[in-house]
Design a protein around this motif. Structure first.
Motif, PDB file in Angstrom:
ATOM      1  N   GLU A 149      -4.913  21.182  29.903  1.00 43.36           N
ATOM      2  CA  GLU A 149      -6.077  21.138  29.007  1.00 43.36           C
ATOM      3  C   GLU A 149      -5.711  21.832  27.693  1.00 43.36           C
ATOM      4  N   LYS A 150      -5.206  21.049  26.758  1.00 45.41           N
ATOM      5  CA  LYS A 150      -4.819  21.566  25.437  1.00 45.41           C
ATOM      6  C   LYS A 150      -3.830  22.727  25.549  1.00 45.41           C
ATOM      7  N   GLY A 151      -2.846  22.548  26.421  1.00 48.56           N
ATOM      8  CA  GLY A 151      -1.803  23.560  26.569  1.00 48.56           C
ATOM      9  C   GLY A 151      -2.106  24.649  27.573  1.00 48.56           C
ATOM     10  N   ARG A 152      -3.261  24.576  28.225  1.00 46.86           N
ATOM     11  CA  ARG A 152      -3.615  25.554  29.250  1.00 46.86           C
ATOM     12  C   ARG A 152      -3.838  24.854  30.579  1.00 46.86           C
ATOM     13  N   ALA A 153      -3.512  25.542  31.644  1.00 53.41           N
ATOM     14  CA  ALA A 153      -3.619  24.946  32.977  1.00 53.41           C
ATOM     15  C   ALA A 153      -5.040  25.025  33.525  1.00 53.41           C
ATOM     16  N   ALA A 154      -5.469  23.928  34.127  1.00 50.18           N
ATOM     17  CA  ALA A 154      -6.704  23.901  34.911  1.00 50.18           C
ATOM     18  C   ALA A 154      -6.322  23.376  36.289  1.00 50.18           C
ATOM     19  N   VAL A 155      -6.602  24.164  37.318  1.00 52.14           N
ATOM     20  CA  VAL A 155      -6.221  23.788  38.679  1.00 52.14           C
ATOM     21  C   VAL A 155      -7.459  23.327  39.433  1.00 52.14           C
ATOM     22  N   THR A 168     -12.631  17.776  49.710  1.00 52.62           N
ATOM     23  CA  THR A 168     -13.795  18.265  49.005  1.00 52.62           C
ATOM     24  C   THR A 168     -13.332  19.354  48.034  1.00 52.62           C
ATOM     25  N   SER A 169     -13.926  19.389  46.871  1.00 50.04           N
ATOM     26  CA  SER A 169     -13.527  20.359  45.852  1.00 50.04           C
ATOM     27  C   SER A 169     -13.942  21.766  46.263  1.00 50.04           C
ATOM     28  N   VAL A 170     -13.008  22.706  46.084  1.00 44.06           N
ATOM     29  CA  VAL A 170     -13.333  24.112  46.334  1.00 44.06           C
ATOM     30  C   VAL A 170     -13.317  24.902  45.031  1.00 44.06           C
ATOM     31  N   GLY A 171     -13.139  24.187  43.921  1.00 42.65           N
ATOM     32  CA  GLY A 171     -13.221  24.857  42.637  1.00 42.65           C
ATOM     33  C   GLY A 171     -12.241  24.347  41.610  1.00 42.65           C
ATOM     34  N   ILE A 172     -12.578  24.598  40.361  1.00 45.96           N
ATOM     35  CA  ILE A 172     -11.684  24.337  39.234  1.00 45.96           C
ATOM     36  C   ILE A 172     -11.395  25.694  38.613  1.00 45.96           C
ATOM     37  N   PHE A 173     -10.114  26.018  38.506  1.00 42.48           N
ATOM     38  CA  PHE A 173      -9.711  27.353  38.070  1.00 42.48           C
ATOM     39  C   PHE A 173      -8.997  27.293  36.725  1.00 42.48           C
ATOM     40  N   ARG A 174      -9.444  28.127  35.821  1.00 42.98           N
ATOM     41  CA  ARG A 174      -8.798  28.306  34.525  1.00 42.98           C
ATOM     42  C   ARG A 174      -8.592  29.802  34.330  1.00 42.98           C
ATOM     43  N   LEU A 187      -3.656  34.320  41.073  1.00 40.38           N
ATOM     44  CA  LEU A 187      -2.713  33.840  40.075  1.00 40.38           C
ATOM     45  C   LEU A 187      -3.273  33.936  38.672  1.00 40.38           C
ATOM     46  N   ASP A 188      -2.453  34.430  37.773  1.00 45.86           N
ATOM     47  CA  ASP A 188      -2.795  34.482  36.356  1.00 45.86           C
ATOM     48  C   ASP A 188      -2.321  33.179  35.712  1.00 45.86           C
ATOM     49  N   LEU A 189      -3.226  32.226  35.595  1.00 46.13           N
ATOM     50  CA  LEU A 189      -2.861  30.896  35.092  1.00 46.13           C
ATOM     51  C   LEU A 189      -2.543  30.901  33.606  1.00 46.13           C
ATOM     52  N   THR A 190      -2.879  31.985  32.906  1.00 48.64           N
ATOM     53  CA  THR A 190      -2.554  32.041  31.480  1.00 48.64           C
ATOM     54  C   THR A 190      -1.049  32.152  31.254  1.00 48.64           C
ATOM     55  N   GLN A 191      -0.297  32.452  32.327  1.00 47.07           N
ATOM     56  CA  GLN A 191       1.165  32.506  32.206  1.00 47.07           C
ATOM     57  C   GLN A 191       1.774  31.117  32.025  1.00 47.07           C
ATOM     58  N   ILE A 192       1.006  30.071  32.366  1.00 46.89           N
ATOM     59  CA  ILE A 192       1.482  28.698  32.173  1.00 46.89           C
ATOM     60  C   ILE A 192       1.046  28.267  30.785  1.00 46.89           C
ATOM     61  N   LYS A 193       1.978  28.149  29.891  1.00 45.89           N
ATOM     62  CA  LYS A 193       1.635  27.796  28.518  1.00 45.89           C
ATOM     63  C   LYS A 193       2.539  26.683  28.031  1.00 45.89           C
ATOM     64  N   ALA A 194       2.027  25.881  27.134  1.00 49.98           N
ATOM     65  CA  ALA A 194       2.824  24.825  26.540  1.00 49.98           C
ATOM     66  C   ALA A 194       3.858  25.415  25.601  1.00 49.98           C
ATOM     67  N   ARG A 195       3.584  26.603  25.093  1.00 50.76           N
ATOM     68  CA  ARG A 195       4.488  27.231  24.120  1.00 50.76           C
ATOM     69  C   ARG A 195       4.635  28.703  24.487  1.00 50.76           C
ATOM     70  N   ARG A 196       5.845  29.176  24.497  1.00 50.07           N
ATOM     71  CA  ARG A 196       6.087  30.590  24.789  1.00 50.07           C
ATOM     72  C   ARG A 196       5.605  31.455  23.624  1.00 50.07           C
ATOM     73  N   ALA A 197       5.098  32.634  23.954  1.00 44.07           N
ATOM     74  CA  ALA A 197       4.696  33.577  22.905  1.00 44.07           C
ATOM     75  C   ALA A 197       5.938  34.086  22.194  1.00 44.07           C
ATOM     76  N   PRO A 198       5.864  34.309  20.875  1.00 46.05           N
ATOM     77  CA  PRO A 198       7.022  34.809  20.156  1.00 46.05           C
ATOM     78  C   PRO A 198       7.387  36.223  20.603  1.00 46.05           C
ATOM     79  N   ASN A 199       8.648  36.565  20.510  1.00 46.70           N
ATOM     80  CA  ASN A 199       9.097  37.914  20.868  1.00 46.70           C
ATOM     81  C   ASN A 199       8.517  38.915  19.859  1.00 46.70           C
ATOM     82  N   PRO A 200       8.103  40.110  20.354  1.00 46.81           N
ATOM     83  CA  PRO A 200       7.533  41.101  19.436  1.00 46.81           C
ATOM     84  C   PRO A 200       8.612  41.669  18.528  1.00 46.81           C
TER      85      PRO A 200
END
Length: 200
Positions: A149-155, A168-174, A187-200
């Motif tokens: 979903e626009k670079g973010r995972a929805a399970v 039967t659906s048990v949920g949609i997780f974002r 699970l932290d689904l925000t770790q799945i990204k279309a683009r890696r965060a830049p190095n600090p």
């Protein structure tokens, strides 16, 4: 401008009467990687996106780290549903006792606890419609479908309802996915990204 050579008819496998069988996947030469068998037809998978690759890696590694000892987590491995269906989930969780040979190329569907599909452009209808029906008929208790979903995972998580034989659906997780079955995961689904965060 490059020209793609046209394949001759003899380059393509000609299906036998009644279609291909699950055993044919191990015997046919020169099949592309990750070829599946759906309803007796060979299905060739298109190129992976970065999102797809990262999502598969994420679930493979995260589930390996929390799965009970009697379960094994394997990526991109075919399962035997019946004679004409041998799909390849992106990640599969199976009973450890069926992983007994380093040369094996498939698992029996009866040993599968969870099948995960990461949806690609060329697999939308298979992952949303075809495969869930086949997995449910094979009595695979859990099915997760991962959407971009626009670079973010929805399970989209499903559980087999035994009285109907359907999922039967048990949920949609974002962002966060916390479930107790088939085993506890947080699970932290925000770790799945279309683009890696830049190095600090």
């Amino acid at each position: 401008m490059s020209v793609v050579p046209r394949a001759s008819a003899s380059d393509w496998p000609i299906p036998p009467e009644g279609g291909w069988t699950a055993d044919d996947l191990d015997r046919l030469p020169n099949l592309p990687p990750h070829t599946e068998l759906i309803d007796g037809s060979l299905v060739f998978v298109g190129p992976q996106t970065v999102f797809h690759a990262r999502a598969v890696d994420f679930f493979n590694w995260q589930l390996q780290s929390v799965a009970p000892a009697d379960l094994e987590v394997v990526r991109e491995f075919t399962i035997d549903i019946d004679r004409q269906n041998r799909p390849e989930p992106d990640v599969v969780v199976v009973r450890e006792d069926v992983v007994d040979d380093l040369q094996q190329t498939r698992f029996p569907a009866a040993a599968v606890v969870l099948a995960i599909q990461v949806v690609s452009e060329d697999s939308v209808s298979r992952d949303r419609e075809t495969k869930p029906v086949k997995y449910a008929r094979a009595k695979i208790p859990h099915y997760w479908r991962v959407e971009n979903e626009k670079g973010r995972a929805a399970v989209h998580a499903f559980e087999l309802e035994h009285t109907t034989g359907a999922y039967t659906s048990v949920g949609i997780f974002r962002e966060r996915m916390k479930v107790d079955v088939p085993f506890p995961v947080d699970l932290d689904l925000t770790q799945i990204k279309a683009r890696r965060a830049p190095n600090p």
